[in-house]
Design a protein around this motif. Structure first.
Motif, short mmCIF file in Angstrom:
data_model
loop_
_atom_site.label_atom_id
_atom_site.label_comp_id
_atom_site.label_asym_id
_atom_site.label_seq_id
_atom_site.Cartn_x
_atom_site.Cartn_y
_atom_site.Cartn_z
N ALA A 60 62.16 22.79 69.58
CA ALA A 60 62.34 23.11 71.00
C ALA A 60 61.43 22.29 71.89
CB ALA A 60 62.10 24.59 71.24
N SER A 61 60.42 21.65 71.32
CA SER A 61 59.54 20.75 72.07
C SER A 61 58.98 21.41 73.33
CB SER A 61 60.29 19.46 72.43
OG SER A 61 59.42 18.50 72.99
N ARG A 62 58.32 22.56 73.12
CA ARG A 62 57.62 23.31 74.16
C ARG A 62 58.55 24.10 75.09
NH1 ARG A 62 55.03 18.48 74.11
NH2 ARG A 62 55.80 17.85 76.15
N ALA A 63 59.80 24.24 74.72
CA ALA A 63 60.67 25.15 75.47
C ALA A 63 60.46 26.57 74.94
CB ALA A 63 62.13 24.73 75.34
N ASP A 64 59.18 26.96 74.86
CA ASP A 64 58.84 28.25 74.23
C ASP A 64 59.36 29.44 75.01
OD1 ASP A 64 57.50 27.00 72.15
OD2 ASP A 64 55.56 27.03 73.17
N HIS A 65 59.48 29.30 76.33
CA HIS A 65 59.96 30.43 77.12
C HIS A 65 61.41 30.78 76.77
CE1 HIS A 65 61.27 26.86 79.27
NE2 HIS A 65 62.09 27.58 80.01
N VAL A 66 62.19 29.78 76.34
CA VAL A 66 63.57 30.05 75.90
C VAL A 66 63.55 30.68 74.52
CG1 VAL A 66 65.83 29.06 75.41
CG2 VAL A 66 64.45 28.15 77.30
N ILE A 67 62.76 30.11 73.61
CA ILE A 67 62.67 30.63 72.24
C ILE A 67 62.16 32.07 72.23
CG2 ILE A 67 61.44 30.39 70.04
CD1 ILE A 67 63.64 28.33 70.38
N ASP A 68 61.15 32.36 73.04
CA ASP A 68 60.57 33.70 73.06
C ASP A 68 61.52 34.75 73.61
OD1 ASP A 68 58.21 32.72 72.01
OD2 ASP A 68 57.22 32.48 73.96
N ALA A 69 62.47 34.31 74.44
CA ALA A 69 63.40 35.26 75.06
C ALA A 69 64.71 35.40 74.29
CB ALA A 69 63.70 34.83 76.49
N VAL A 70 64.84 34.73 73.14
CA VAL A 70 66.09 34.80 72.36
C VAL A 70 66.43 36.24 72.02
CG1 VAL A 70 67.02 34.35 70.04
CG2 VAL A 70 66.04 32.47 71.36
N ARG A 71 67.73 36.56 72.11
CA ARG A 71 68.22 37.87 71.71
C ARG A 71 69.21 37.73 70.56
NH1 ARG A 71 70.15 40.76 77.10
NH2 ARG A 71 70.22 38.68 78.01
N LEU A 72 69.14 38.65 69.62
CA LEU A 72 69.98 38.62 68.42
C LEU A 72 71.08 39.68 68.50
CD1 LEU A 72 67.26 38.37 65.61
CD2 LEU A 72 68.40 36.51 66.83
N PHE A 73 72.26 39.31 67.97
CA PHE A 73 73.40 40.23 67.95
C PHE A 73 74.16 40.09 66.64
CE2 PHE A 73 72.43 39.22 72.33
CZ PHE A 73 72.53 40.44 72.98
N GLU A 74 74.82 41.17 66.26
CA GLU A 74 75.59 41.16 65.02
C GLU A 74 77.00 40.64 65.21
OE1 GLU A 74 75.46 45.05 63.40
OE2 GLU A 74 73.39 44.85 62.66
N THR A 75 77.54 40.77 66.43
CA THR A 75 78.92 40.35 66.68
C THR A 75 79.00 39.62 68.01
OG1 THR A 75 79.51 42.38 67.88
CG2 THR A 75 79.81 42.39 65.46
N VAL A 76 80.05 38.82 68.15
CA VAL A 76 80.30 38.15 69.43
C VAL A 76 80.55 39.18 70.52
CG1 VAL A 76 81.81 36.56 70.68
CG2 VAL A 76 81.20 36.08 68.31
N GLU A 77 81.29 40.23 70.19
CA GLU A 77 81.59 41.27 71.17
C GLU A 77 80.31 41.86 71.75
OE1 GLU A 77 83.02 40.99 68.24
OE2 GLU A 77 85.13 41.62 68.26
N ALA A 78 79.34 42.15 70.88
CA ALA A 78 78.08 42.72 71.35
C ALA A 78 77.30 41.72 72.21
CB ALA A 78 77.23 43.17 70.17
N ALA A 79 77.37 40.43 71.83
CA ALA A 79 76.61 39.41 72.54
C ALA A 79 77.10 39.19 73.97
CB ALA A 79 76.65 38.09 71.77
N ILE A 80 78.37 39.46 74.23
CA ILE A 80 78.93 39.19 75.56
C ILE A 80 79.34 40.46 76.29
CG2 ILE A 80 79.72 36.91 74.84
CD1 ILE A 80 82.58 38.00 74.72
#
Length: 267
Positions: A60-80
């Motif tokens: 990520a080359s210091r794009a830590d604010h994006v990496i730290d804010a990542v959210r995980l989901f089990e399905t596409v439906e849940a993600a959107i």
């Protein structure tokens, strides 16, 4: 499995949704591309190598604010589920009647929706074979890139970079919005739409619509495509579900009446 239940902040850039990404390095390069153009909402659906991933952070080359804010989901439906409008990226034609846009046109529309405080997102598929037809079917429109058809392959970070750049350029354009417009009902979230899918399909199942069984998948996909294209507002979704409930109630009432008549005749 989401590590945050917060909905997308209205009026911000689109959520970038990676479906089953394989390599941590690719996720990191996506985060870097997003940061280059001010995007921060990165969502991962079942990353192959799990999360957190140190290779992603390094790439990520210091794009830590994006990496730290990542959210995980089990399905596409849940993600959107919290979003109102979603694009699906694909490099190949699909058996679908969804509108197909280039990145510039699609990004201009995303900007307009963000200004209207709608939650938006862009789906990106797996490194090896992209999104499947069912996943594309969950989106409102398709976005594709004007690459050389003899070599249409883009890696996932390149695809995200192109859309992020198009988003940035769309924001730099002059303001051509009309001076006033008619009030609009709030658009439905994807979660509202998915609930309508399940409600309608369950009702049609009881009515014997999905016959023969071999046609169930095609019939279901056709219904979902039509309902997605309608771009329903939240009140419209609620109205439709009320209509389905009314039909279900009447079907049960008539069924009970027929049963009583049959029992009386057999007595």
């Amino acid at each position: 499995m989401s590590n945050s239940d917060d909905s997308q902040k209205r009026g911000t850039g689109p959520a970038i949704v990676l479906v089953e990404p394989q390599l941590g390095e690719n996720i990191g390069m996506v985060a870097r591309a997003m940061a280059n153009f001010g995007l921060t909402d990165l969502r991962l659906v079942n990353p192959r190598d799990g999360w957190p991933n140190e290779k992603a952070r390094a790439a990520a080359s210091r794009a830590d604010h994006v990496i730290d804010a990542v959210r995980l989901f089990e399905t596409v439906e849940a993600a959107i589920a919290d979003l109102n409008f979603v694009l699906a990226t694909t490099a190949r034609p699909r058996d679908s009647f969804k509108p197909v846009r280039g990145p510039e046109e699609a990004s201009a529309d995303l900007r307009a929706r963000a200004a209207a405080e709608q939650g938006t997102g862009i789906l990106f598929g797996r490194e090896r074979w992209g999104l499947n037809n069912e996943e594309v079917g969950l989106a409102d429109e398709i976005v594709t890139f004007p690459v050389d058809p003899s070599f249409a392959s883009l890696n996932i970070a390149q695809a995200v970079l192109l859309m992020s750049y198009a988003w940035q350029v769309a924001g730099a354009a002059g303001n051509t919005a009309p001076r006033f417009s008619a009030p609009e009902a709030p658009p439905a979230t994807k979660d509202d739409l998915f609930r309508l899918f399940h409600h309608l399909e369950a009702s049609l199942d009881r009515a014997g619509y999905f016959f023969p069984e071999a046609k169930r998948e095609v019939l279901t996909q056709n219904l979902r495509t039509m309902l997605t294209k309608a771009n329903f507002s939240e009140p419209e979704i609620h109205t439709l579900r009320g209509v389905i409930k009314a039909f279900d109630y009447e079907a049960r009432r008539l069924g009970d009446a027929r049963q009583e008549t049959s029992e009386d005749e057999g007595a």
